[in-house]
Design a protein around this motif. Sequence first.
Motif, PDB file in Angstrom:
ATOM      1  N   ILE A 211     -25.648 -13.112 -24.380  1.00  0.00           N
ATOM      2  CA  ILE A 211     -25.540 -14.571 -24.308  1.00  0.00           C
ATOM      3  C   ILE A 211     -26.222 -15.201 -25.513  1.00  0.00           C
ATOM      4  N   GLN A 212     -25.590 -16.225 -26.060  1.00  0.00           N
ATOM      5  CA  GLN A 212     -26.177 -17.004 -27.147  1.00  0.00           C
ATOM      6  C   GLN A 212     -26.461 -18.412 -26.636  1.00  0.00           C
ATOM      7  N   TYR A 213     -27.717 -18.851 -26.785  1.00  0.00           N
ATOM      8  CA  TYR A 213     -28.123 -20.177 -26.342  1.00  0.00           C
ATOM      9  C   TYR A 213     -28.584 -21.018 -27.527  1.00  0.00           C
ATOM     10  N   THR A 214     -28.408 -22.336 -27.409  1.00  0.00           N
ATOM     11  CA  THR A 214     -29.064 -23.283 -28.294  1.00  0.00           C
ATOM     12  C   THR A 214     -30.354 -23.721 -27.629  1.00  0.00           C
ATOM     13  N   ILE A 215     -31.480 -23.621 -28.351  1.00  0.00           N
ATOM     14  CA  ILE A 215     -32.768 -23.994 -27.779  1.00  0.00           C
ATOM     15  C   ILE A 215     -32.873 -25.501 -27.678  1.00  0.00           C
ATOM     16  N   TYR A 216     -32.672 -26.188 -28.775  1.00  0.00           N
ATOM     17  CA  TYR A 216     -32.504 -27.634 -28.734  1.00  0.00           C
ATOM     18  C   TYR A 216     -31.761 -28.036 -29.995  1.00  0.00           C
ATOM     19  N   PRO A 217     -30.994 -29.101 -29.952  1.00  0.00           N
ATOM     20  CA  PRO A 217     -30.012 -29.415 -31.001  1.00  0.00           C
ATOM     21  C   PRO A 217     -30.612 -29.444 -32.403  1.00  0.00           C
ATOM     22  N   GLY A 218     -29.946 -28.742 -33.302  1.00  0.00           N
ATOM     23  CA  GLY A 218     -30.307 -28.782 -34.705  1.00  0.00           C
ATOM     24  C   GLY A 218     -31.493 -27.933 -35.097  1.00  0.00           C
ATOM     25  N   ILE A 219     -32.121 -27.231 -34.141  1.00  0.00           N
ATOM     26  CA  ILE A 219     -33.334 -26.472 -34.454  1.00  0.00           C
ATOM     27  C   ILE A 219     -33.078 -24.974 -34.473  1.00  0.00           C
ATOM     28  N   GLY A 220     -32.456 -24.415 -33.463  1.00  0.00           N
ATOM     29  CA  GLY A 220     -32.265 -22.975 -33.490  1.00  0.00           C
ATOM     30  C   GLY A 220     -31.517 -22.443 -32.283  1.00  0.00           C
ATOM     31  N   GLN A 221     -31.303 -21.138 -32.291  1.00  0.00           N
ATOM     32  CA  GLN A 221     -30.613 -20.441 -31.220  1.00  0.00           C
ATOM     33  C   GLN A 221     -31.441 -19.245 -30.781  1.00  0.00           C
ATOM     34  N   VAL A 222     -31.134 -18.742 -29.598  1.00  0.00           N
ATOM     35  CA  VAL A 222     -31.795 -17.562 -29.072  1.00  0.00           C
ATOM     36  C   VAL A 222     -30.733 -16.653 -28.450  1.00  0.00           C
ATOM     37  N   ALA A 223     -30.829 -15.364 -28.729  1.00  0.00           N
ATOM     38  CA  ALA A 223     -29.916 -14.376 -28.157  1.00  0.00           C
ATOM     39  C   ALA A 223     -30.614 -13.684 -26.996  1.00  0.00           C
ATOM     40  N   LYS A 224     -29.943 -13.641 -25.867  1.00  0.00           N
ATOM     41  CA  LYS A 224     -30.478 -12.990 -24.680  1.00  0.00           C
ATOM     42  C   LYS A 224     -29.447 -12.012 -24.145  1.00  0.00           C
ATOM     43  N   GLY A 225     -29.880 -11.089 -23.292  1.00  0.00           N
ATOM     44  CA  GLY A 225     -28.928 -10.149 -22.741  1.00  0.00           C
ATOM     45  C   GLY A 225     -29.527  -9.250 -21.677  1.00  0.00           C
ATOM     46  N   VAL A 226     -28.659  -8.570 -20.967  1.00  0.00           N
ATOM     47  CA  VAL A 226     -29.060  -7.601 -19.955  1.00  0.00           C
ATOM     48  C   VAL A 226     -28.041  -6.467 -19.967  1.00  0.00           C
ATOM     49  N   ARG A 227     -28.540  -5.244 -19.770  1.00  0.00           N
ATOM     50  CA  ARG A 227     -27.668  -4.070 -19.775  1.00  0.00           C
ATOM     51  C   ARG A 227     -27.842  -3.244 -18.508  1.00  0.00           C
ATOM     52  N   LEU A 228     -26.768  -2.609 -18.095  1.00  0.00           N
ATOM     53  CA  LEU A 228     -26.801  -1.531 -17.114  1.00  0.00           C
ATOM     54  C   LEU A 228     -26.606  -0.239 -17.872  1.00  0.00           C
ATOM     55  N   LYS A 229     -27.488   0.739 -17.626  1.00  0.00           N
ATOM     56  CA  LYS A 229     -27.323   2.060 -18.215  1.00  0.00           C
ATOM     57  C   LYS A 229     -27.193   3.097 -17.101  1.00  0.00           C
ATOM     58  N   VAL A 230     -26.270   4.023 -17.292  1.00  0.00           N
ATOM     59  CA  VAL A 230     -25.957   5.030 -16.283  1.00  0.00           C
ATOM     60  C   VAL A 230     -25.942   6.394 -16.956  1.00  0.00           C
ATOM     61  N   GLY A 231     -26.816   7.291 -16.517  1.00  0.00           N
ATOM     62  CA  GLY A 231     -26.885   8.620 -17.108  1.00  0.00           C
ATOM     63  C   GLY A 231     -27.919   9.484 -16.418  1.00  0.00           C
ATOM     64  N   SER A 232     -27.816  10.789 -16.608  1.00  0.00           N
ATOM     65  CA  SER A 232     -28.743  11.761 -16.004  1.00  0.00           C
ATOM     66  C   SER A 232     -28.832  11.579 -14.496  1.00  0.00           C
ATOM     67  N   ASN A 233     -27.686  11.237 -13.893  1.00  0.00           N
ATOM     68  CA  ASN A 233     -27.560  11.086 -12.447  1.00  0.00           C
ATOM     69  C   ASN A 233     -28.435   9.988 -11.869  1.00  0.00           C
ATOM     70  N   THR A 234     -28.674   8.945 -12.660  1.00  0.00           N
ATOM     71  CA  THR A 234     -29.385   7.769 -12.186  1.00  0.00           C
ATOM     72  C   THR A 234     -28.912   6.562 -12.972  1.00  0.00           C
ATOM     73  N   TYR A 235     -29.473   5.407 -12.678  1.00  0.00           N
ATOM     74  CA  TYR A 235     -29.076   4.177 -13.372  1.00  0.00           C
ATOM     75  C   TYR A 235     -30.273   3.247 -13.450  1.00  0.00           C
ATOM     76  N   TRP A 236     -30.251   2.360 -14.455  1.00  0.00           N
ATOM     77  CA  TRP A 236     -31.359   1.443 -14.636  1.00  0.00           C
ATOM     78  C   TRP A 236     -30.893   0.217 -15.423  1.00  0.00           C
ATOM     79  N   GLN A 237     -31.738  -0.778 -15.428  1.00  0.00           N
ATOM     80  CA  GLN A 237     -31.454  -2.067 -16.071  1.00  0.00           C
ATOM     81  C   GLN A 237     -32.398  -2.275 -17.230  1.00  0.00           C
ATOM     82  N   GLU A 238     -31.891  -2.834 -18.316  1.00  0.00           N
ATOM     83  CA  GLU A 238     -32.716  -3.170 -19.477  1.00  0.00           C
ATOM     84  C   GLU A 238     -32.413  -4.610 -19.890  1.00  0.00           C
ATOM     85  N   ASN A 239     -33.438  -5.299 -20.386  1.00  0.00           N
ATOM     86  CA  ASN A 239     -33.333  -6.737 -20.617  1.00  0.00           C
ATOM     87  C   ASN A 239     -33.803  -7.123 -21.994  1.00  0.00           C
ATOM     88  N   SER A 240     -33.362  -8.302 -22.448  1.00  0.00           N
ATOM     89  CA  SER A 240     -33.887  -8.849 -23.678  1.00  0.00           C
ATOM     90  C   SER A 240     -34.119 -10.332 -23.501  1.00  0.00           C
TER      91      SER A 240
END
Length: 240
Positions: A211-240
């Motif tokens: 996701i890309q957000y504007t923090i406030y007009p004319g000043i800047g942006q912030v990139a955010k995200g979340v992932r699902l990872k699946v491997g080694s017979n388990t799963y987990w969540q990672e965030n930014s």
Amino acid sequence: MRRTTMRKLMRLGVSVVAAAATLGLLAPAASADEAVSISAAEEAASRAFMTEFGVPADTQDELLASLKEGDLGLANDPDAGPVSVETEVRDGSTFEISRYFDGSIEVTEREIPTAAEPGVITPYAVTGCSVSGGSGYSNYTGCKIHYRTHVFSYGFYANFTLVQGYYNDQITRAYSQFQEYAVGHTRDSWSLRVLKATETSSGPAHAELAIQYTIYPGIGQVAKGVRLKVGSNTYWQENS
């Protein structure tokens, strides 16, 4: 074996861009005419989240006042480490709660799957996380991937399969992205993709909401995200 609780993402990177220079993670303090605007509904949603996880009212006041000046808090800083991490199980989910020095918190939610009745076909609609399977495999359907701080709440749902053996786990579907709130932010764009459908020797399968957000007009942006990872017979969540 990887731990089965949720883990933080190798951060997607939060960058604030000004007209003349890249400023780093957090937005610079806003001047009086650049203050971050927070609606009553956004403030109520943020306070409800913080109250749910035990953030004192005076700390809530401080965090929201800082947000109005462009400070997203340490929970949204990929370079900051929590002072404590705790796990809470309730309402059909496991919550991992990371608490930071400034009182901000980051919460990742992992639904506890319920066993699907044999022979029942689970619809693709979001009906709660369920698990079914047979010899050597487990199919997970409708499992929520959810990330929250006092500024952001967003996520998606996924179907995936864990298969005994090496390099066989798969993500079969990522869908129904949602945003509960983005306090003081405008969402510019978002994208939900299965970036790697099948686990290999080079790493797990993974799906990502970016996701890309504007923090406030004319000043800047912030990139955010979340992932699902699946491997080694388990799963987990990672965030930014």
